[in-house]
Design an enzyme around this catalytic site. Structure first.
Site, PDB file in Angstrom:
ATOM      1  N   HIS A 171      44.685  47.394 -17.277  1.00 53.52           N
ATOM      2  CA  HIS A 171      45.077  47.850 -15.934  1.00 53.52           C
ATOM      3  C   HIS A 171      43.803  48.129 -15.138  1.00 53.52           C
ATOM      4  O   HIS A 171      42.689  48.079 -15.682  1.00 53.52           O
ATOM      5  CB  HIS A 171      45.985  49.089 -15.993  1.00 53.52           C
ATOM      6  CG  HIS A 171      45.510  50.215 -16.868  1.00 53.52           C
ATOM      7  ND1 HIS A 171      46.195  51.370 -17.046  1.00 53.52           N
ATOM      8  CD2 HIS A 171      44.381  50.363 -17.634  1.00 53.52           C
ATOM      9  CE1 HIS A 171      45.549  52.180 -17.864  1.00 53.52           C
ATOM     10  NE2 HIS A 171      44.445  51.594 -18.227  1.00 53.52           N
ATOM     11  N   ARG A 197      47.179  41.365 -20.590  1.00 58.18           N
ATOM     12  CA  ARG A 197      48.094  41.983 -21.556  1.00 58.18           C
ATOM     13  C   ARG A 197      48.411  40.978 -22.650  1.00 58.18           C
ATOM     14  O   ARG A 197      48.731  39.818 -22.353  1.00 58.18           O
ATOM     15  CB  ARG A 197      49.408  42.407 -20.879  1.00 58.18           C
ATOM     16  CG  ARG A 197      49.230  43.390 -19.732  1.00 58.18           C
ATOM     17  CD  ARG A 197      49.454  44.837 -20.133  1.00 58.18           C
ATOM     18  NE  ARG A 197      49.073  45.736 -19.048  1.00 58.18           N
ATOM     19  CZ  ARG A 197      49.934  46.354 -18.244  1.00 58.18           C
ATOM     20  NH1 ARG A 197      51.231  46.200 -18.421  1.00 58.18           N
ATOM     21  NH2 ARG A 197      49.505  47.147 -17.271  1.00 58.18           N
ATOM     22  N   GLN A 211      46.378  43.587 -10.332  1.00 59.76           N
ATOM     23  CA  GLN A 211      46.858  44.884  -9.877  1.00 59.76           C
ATOM     24  C   GLN A 211      46.007  45.366  -8.711  1.00 59.76           C
ATOM     25  O   GLN A 211      44.875  44.898  -8.519  1.00 59.76           O
ATOM     26  CB  GLN A 211      46.740  45.931 -10.992  1.00 59.76           C
ATOM     27  CG  GLN A 211      47.752  45.764 -12.098  1.00 59.76           C
ATOM     28  CD  GLN A 211      47.699  46.920 -13.092  1.00 59.76           C
ATOM     29  OE1 GLN A 211      46.668  47.564 -13.266  1.00 59.76           O
ATOM     30  NE2 GLN A 211      48.820  47.181 -13.744  1.00 59.76           N
ATOM     31  N   VAL A 254      48.560  60.977 -15.007  1.00 67.88           N
ATOM     32  CA  VAL A 254      49.082  61.696 -13.834  1.00 67.88           C
ATOM     33  C   VAL A 254      50.084  62.763 -14.254  1.00 67.88           C
ATOM     34  O   VAL A 254      50.732  62.661 -15.294  1.00 67.88           O
ATOM     35  CB  VAL A 254      49.760  60.722 -12.821  1.00 67.88           C
ATOM     36  CG1 VAL A 254      48.723  60.010 -11.986  1.00 67.88           C
ATOM     37  CG2 VAL A 254      50.676  59.743 -13.533  1.00 67.88           C
ATOM     38  N   ALA A 296      47.128  59.026  -7.355  1.00 63.67           N
ATOM     39  CA  ALA A 296      46.724  57.696  -7.813  1.00 63.67           C
ATOM     40  C   ALA A 296      47.963  56.822  -7.850  1.00 63.67           C
ATOM     41  O   ALA A 296      49.085  57.319  -7.981  1.00 63.67           O
ATOM     42  CB  ALA A 296      46.093  57.774  -9.196  1.00 63.67           C
TER      43      ALA A 296
HETATM   44  N1  DAH Z   1      48.003  51.721 -14.783  1.00 67.03           N
HETATM   45  C1  DAH Z   1      49.450  51.687 -14.770  1.00 67.03           C
HETATM   46  C2  DAH Z   1      49.909  50.402 -15.428  1.00 67.03           C
HETATM   47  O1  DAH Z   1      49.180  49.507 -15.553  1.00 67.03           O
HETATM   48  C3  DAH Z   1      49.957  51.773 -13.359  1.00 67.03           C
HETATM   49  C4  DAH Z   1      49.699  53.106 -12.766  1.00 67.03           C
HETATM   50  C5  DAH Z   1      50.627  54.119 -12.895  1.00 67.03           C
HETATM   51  C6  DAH Z   1      48.544  53.372 -12.100  1.00 67.03           C
HETATM   52  C7  DAH Z   1      50.426  55.372 -12.386  1.00 67.03           C
HETATM   53  C8  DAH Z   1      48.290  54.627 -11.551  1.00 67.03           C
HETATM   54  C9  DAH Z   1      49.249  55.627 -11.703  1.00 67.03           C
HETATM   55  O2  DAH Z   1      47.185  54.925 -10.902  1.00 67.03           O
HETATM   56  O3  DAH Z   1      49.040  56.858 -11.172  1.00 67.03           O
HETATM   57  O4  DAH Z   1      51.056  50.312 -15.806  1.00 67.03           O
END
Ligand code: DAH
Length: 328
Positions: A171, A197, A211, A254, A296
């Site tokens: 991510h 992934r 992303q 988070v 975030a």
């Molecule tokens: N990194 C998570 C994913 O790849 C997505 C994500 C969720 C990013 C919550 C964030 C967050 O910054 O606060 O599934």
């Protein structure tokens, strides 16, 4: 006409010829079967005394060769030799193929534009990451069950960086850590980028996709700020007032964690994960969680493009099929 006169006139006429028809006329006049000037002389050879016959014959044949080759090269200059190189101004024009941007590039550019307008900065990070940035510093310790959320491509052991194993980032969230390590709040950034992934591919899963991460940190950043930014973003992206819905969810980095849905063509669609930055994440970058707050979020570029452009299979983005990409 004498041979000398024939030579002079024939070569001048050839030089003046503008097309095949002109050349045809020159040929007729001098080399014509019936009464071409040179033909007549060649025909009269048989009545000449041997001495004269030899001399005139040699000269007349040489002149014939000279005229023929002059005609041939004039033909080349006029471009009449091959029909394809002749300029035909009545032919319909050929369509010029103009290049264009891939739908994912269009989507990324539009997203950047909107966030720049909201005073965010754009930063990028490495695709090969360490376990530390991709997991640990994001409050996902080794053996934590949350790691199962991200099937990971690990690099072979010899690529170990200090104590941390290397991997292809699953991510864009690790850039939260990298950015906070080197900057002080307040700030707001987005991080577009490619992620990986280790998953089976199907209509909604690819081993690599894109992303856009978002992070805003300051003394009193709160969820209401997040809600404003994100609905402003979707209104602009989808060119219409868009209803959004926040649902409780879980991501280790988070607290509270949420999932954002948008209402699109009468249905609620899940489009991003988000939340308030976890105090452990601030600890990891040596910020004081008592003094700063942040939100975030992370969203999939392909998913947004699929919604906006009505695409039903994620694999089309990487198919290289021009019938697909030419539609954008
Ligand atoms: N990194 C998570 C994913 O790849 C997505 C994500 C969720 C990013 C919550 C964030 C967050 O910054 O606060 O599934």
């Amino acid at each position: 006409m004498t041979l000398g006169e024939i030579k002079e006139k024939a070569l001048a006429a050839i030089a003046k010829a503008q097309n095949l028809k002109d050349l045809e006329a020159v040929k007729n006049e001098f080399l014509g079967r019936q009464d071409g000037e040179l033909t007549t002389i060649l025909r009269s050879l048989k009545d000449m005394p041997p001495e004269e016959k030899r001399e005139t014959g040699t000269a007349a044949n040489a002149l014939r060769g000279e005229i023929e080759s002059a005609m041939k090269s004039r033909l080349g200059v006029l471009g009449a030799g091959s029909s394809s190189s002749r300029l035909d101004i009545t032919r319909p024009g050929e369509k010029v193929r103009v290049g264009h941007l891939h739908p994912l590039t269009l989507m990324e550019n539009r997203i950047k534009e909107i966030f720049l307008g909201l005073n965010f900065s754009i930063v990028e990070g490495p695709e090969v990451e360490s376990e530390h940035y991709n997991f640990d510093a994001l409050n996902i310790p080794p053996n934590h069950p949350a790691r199962d959320m991200w099937d990971t491509f690990w690099l072979p052991a010899q690529y170990k960086d200090k104590d941390s194993r290397q991997l292809l980032r699953t991510h864009t969230s690790p850039m939260q850590i990298r950015y906070m390590e080197t900057h002080q709040p307040p700030f707001q950034i987005i991080v577009p980028g490619r992620v990986f992934r280790f998953e089976a591919t199907d209509a909604s899963h690819e081993v690599n996709f894109h992303q856009v991460e978002g992070l805003m940190v300051g003394p009193d950043v709160n969820l209401a700020n997040f809600k404003y930014v994100i609905s402003e973003f979707f209104n602009q992206l989808l060119n219409q007032k868009t209803d959004i819905r926040l649902r409780p969810s879980y991501f280790p980095f988070v607290e509270p964690g949420l999932e954002v849905d948008i209402k699109w063509k009468g249905k609620w669609l899940e489009v991003m994960g988000a939340g308030m930055v976890h105090p452990n994440v601030f600890d990891a970058v040596k910020y004081n969680p008592q003094q700063v707050k942040g939100f975030a979020f992370g969203m999939g570029l392909e998913r947004l493009a699929m919604i906006k452009y009505k695409i039903d299979d994620i694999r089309l983005f990487y198919s290289g099929d021009l019938r697909f990409v030419d539609q954008f």
